[in-house]
Design an enzyme around this catalytic site. Structure first.
Site, PDB file in Angstrom:
ATOM      1  N   LYS A 175    -129.669  18.766 -51.272  1.00  0.00           N
ATOM      2  CA  LYS A 175    -130.335  17.548 -51.706  1.00  0.00           C
ATOM      3  C   LYS A 175    -131.039  16.920 -50.500  1.00  0.00           C
ATOM      4  O   LYS A 175    -130.397  16.362 -49.625  1.00  0.00           O
ATOM      5  CB  LYS A 175    -129.319  16.573 -52.304  1.00  0.00           C
ATOM      6  N   GLU A 250    -122.149  12.759 -40.688  1.00  0.00           N
ATOM      7  CA  GLU A 250    -122.690  12.174 -39.470  1.00  0.00           C
ATOM      8  C   GLU A 250    -123.455  10.925 -39.896  1.00  0.00           C
ATOM      9  O   GLU A 250    -124.413  11.018 -40.668  1.00  0.00           O
ATOM     10  CB  GLU A 250    -123.603  13.159 -38.740  1.00  0.00           C
ATOM     11  N   CYS A 284    -129.996   8.545 -35.075  1.00  0.00           N
ATOM     12  CA  CYS A 284    -128.631   8.012 -35.108  1.00  0.00           C
ATOM     13  C   CYS A 284    -128.051   7.873 -33.704  1.00  0.00           C
ATOM     14  O   CYS A 284    -127.149   7.077 -33.477  1.00  0.00           O
ATOM     15  CB  CYS A 284    -127.733   8.884 -35.979  1.00  0.00           C
ATOM     16  N   GLU A 385    -126.451  -1.504 -37.269  1.00  0.00           N
ATOM     17  CA  GLU A 385    -127.501  -0.530 -36.989  1.00  0.00           C
ATOM     18  C   GLU A 385    -128.804  -0.970 -37.649  1.00  0.00           C
ATOM     19  O   GLU A 385    -128.823  -1.323 -38.833  1.00  0.00           O
ATOM     20  CB  GLU A 385    -127.099   0.847 -37.510  1.00  0.00           C
TER      21      GLU A 385
END
Length: 483
Positions: A175, A250, A284, A385
């Protein structure tokens, strides 16, 4: 006329059961539609799982070195198509053509490492307590697995999740992120040309909440590897693990960089620009908290602002462009939201903080690299974040305070320290709470032959890449044999 693309199931390109579609657009020019894709649902996921189940028996019995040949073939295909792949990445993600080339290069490097892992799918032998018994372990594939990839490195992360999964003998339901569906179609085409049999890799496009949920909740999916936001990853992890399947995620980061007084400040800031501003901070592992002693804070701030001001922001194919647009309107609004919240909470805007609308940039989602000062640990910008080109500068009195603040986070993905003091460098490495760390290097630096992953809310499950890449994708079987 805009081309329509389809799901890939059992080696065929198929329309979704829903009959609905969505578009992927160029974030540098939202009037340019790059392709139309299938807005799938659970029925399409079921079809993909069925295809993967049917392919598993034969693929899992294929000798591992022959499965590795597919990855070896992929290296040449990536080399041959690196220009066209980088072009698609720049158009669909918005990153500069230079950075898109870098993503293709890192993907090739990863495949060079992974292609050899097929011959290292080893078990172990150990002496038995009974002299008539020969005992050993073997590693076996899990079955049908799910791969959910993000938009920021759509070629790299998509491929380096799928590659170890199929090397281990699993079959895959893939996906991709909806806003990078075009490059994901190319991933499937590359694997097909590399020799992957029908049904081994299946791709279903559509909303993450629908497709991701269907993958996470289906008992036939034995493992899920996900890269994306922490909120989504934690929720998906609960769905996967509560039914006894394996989860690898992650997720987010609020990665700290510490510059100490003895560091080469100019070289340190060169690295901070790479890790905090380039790719619009959509990494990230990107640096978002810059922690500095008060004695050098003004010098660091002034020089960082000068570097931010000098960056060229424009369409990714432009000459000497450093940053293109952020990925979409949602990410633009996220950036603007955090700028507003930071100002409201008392942070000082040293540079940037706005959408760029001049010189044709009004057609896309362009933003300024941004520097905030007067940041304290109770502010949102210190905690959450942003996934944008925003660096928060935090002043401290000492190294001890610096590392305390660096560790004061729910995240623990990457980190870095800039110093010429070897003792402090080793102390930092031993005491920083992150899965990846650096000394005098950008927090985004990585090599594929080493494991990658974080601590705290940045990761779930075994590490990706490196010598541990196959750990997540296999089970051990212990054998006791008595002639």
């Amino acid at each position: 006329m805009t081309k329509t693309y389809y799901n890939h199931i059992n080696g065929e390109w198929l329309s979704s059961k829903t009959g609905e579609t969505y578009s992927s657009i160029n974030p540098a020019n939202k009037e340019e539609v790059l392709g139309v894709f299938q807005r799938s649902d659970e029925r399409d996921v079921e079809l993909a799982i069925e295809s993967a189940e049917n392919a598993f028996l034969e693929w899992s019995k294929t000798p591992a070195p022959k499965r590795g040949d597919v990855i070896f073939n992929l290296i040449n295909l990536l080399e041959d198509q690196k220009e066209s792949l980088a072009t698609i990445i720049t158009k669909e993600v918005g990153k500069s053509f230079r950075e898109a080339h870098g993503e293709v290069r890192k993907t090739i490097e990863a495949m060079k490492q992974f292609s050899g892992e097929a011959t290292r799918l080893t078990g172990e032998t150990a002496p038995s307590q009974d002299s008539d018994i020969f005992a050993y372990t073997i590693r076996e594939p899990l079955g049908v697995v799910g791969v959910i990839a993000p938009y920021n490195f759509p070629l790299g992360i998509g491929i380096w999740k799928i590659a170890p999964a199929i090397i281990a003998g699993n079959t895959v339901v893939f996906k991709p992120a909806s806003n990078t569906s075009l490059i994901s179609v190319k991933i499937i085409e590359l694997f097909e040309k590399a020799g992957v049999p029908a049904g081994v890799i299946n791709m279903v496009t559509g909303p993450g909440s629908v497709i991701g949920g269907a993958i996470g909740n289906n008992p036939k999916i034995k493992a899920v590897s996900f890269t994306g936001s922490t909120d989504v990853g934690l929720a998906l992890g609960r769905s996967v693990t509560k039914r006894g399947a394996k989860m690898q995620a992650e997720m987010g980061g609020k990665n700290p960089a510490i510059i100490l007084e003895d560091a080469d400040i100019d070289k340190a800031l060169d690295s901070i620009v790479v890790s905090g501003f380039l790719d619009n901070g959509q990494r990230c592992t990107g640096t978002s908290r810059l922690i500095v002693p008060k004695s050098i804070a003004k010098e660091v701030t002034d020089k960082l602002v000068d570097r931010a001001r000098s960056l060229k922001i424009g369409e990714g194919f432009g000459e000497n462009v450093d940053n293109g647009p952020v990925i979409d309107e949602n990410q633009l609004n996220t950036y603007l939201h955090y700028v507003s919240v930071s100002l409201d909470e008392g942070a000082k805007l040293a540079y940037g903080g706005k959408q760029l609308m001049d010189n044709g940039r009004d057609k896309g989602f362009f933003v300024e690299p941004t520097v905030f000062t007067n940041v304290t640990k109770d502010m949102t910008i210190f905690r959450e974040e942003i996934f944008g080109p925003v660096i928060a500068i935090i002043e401290v009195e000492s190294y001890d305070e610096a590392i305390e603040l660096a560790n004061d986070s729910d995240f623990g993905l990457s980190s870095t320290v800039y110093t010429n003091d070897l003792q402090k460098a080793f102390h930092f490495v031993r005491n920083i709470q992150s899965g990846v760390t650096h000394v005098n290097m950008p927090s985004t630096y990585f090599e594929n032959q080493f494991p990658f992953g974080g601590k705290k809310e940045s990761s779930i499950g075994p590490r990706e890449q490196g010598s541990t890449a196959l750990d997540f994708w296999t089970d051990y079987k212990t054998v006791y044999m008595k002639p």
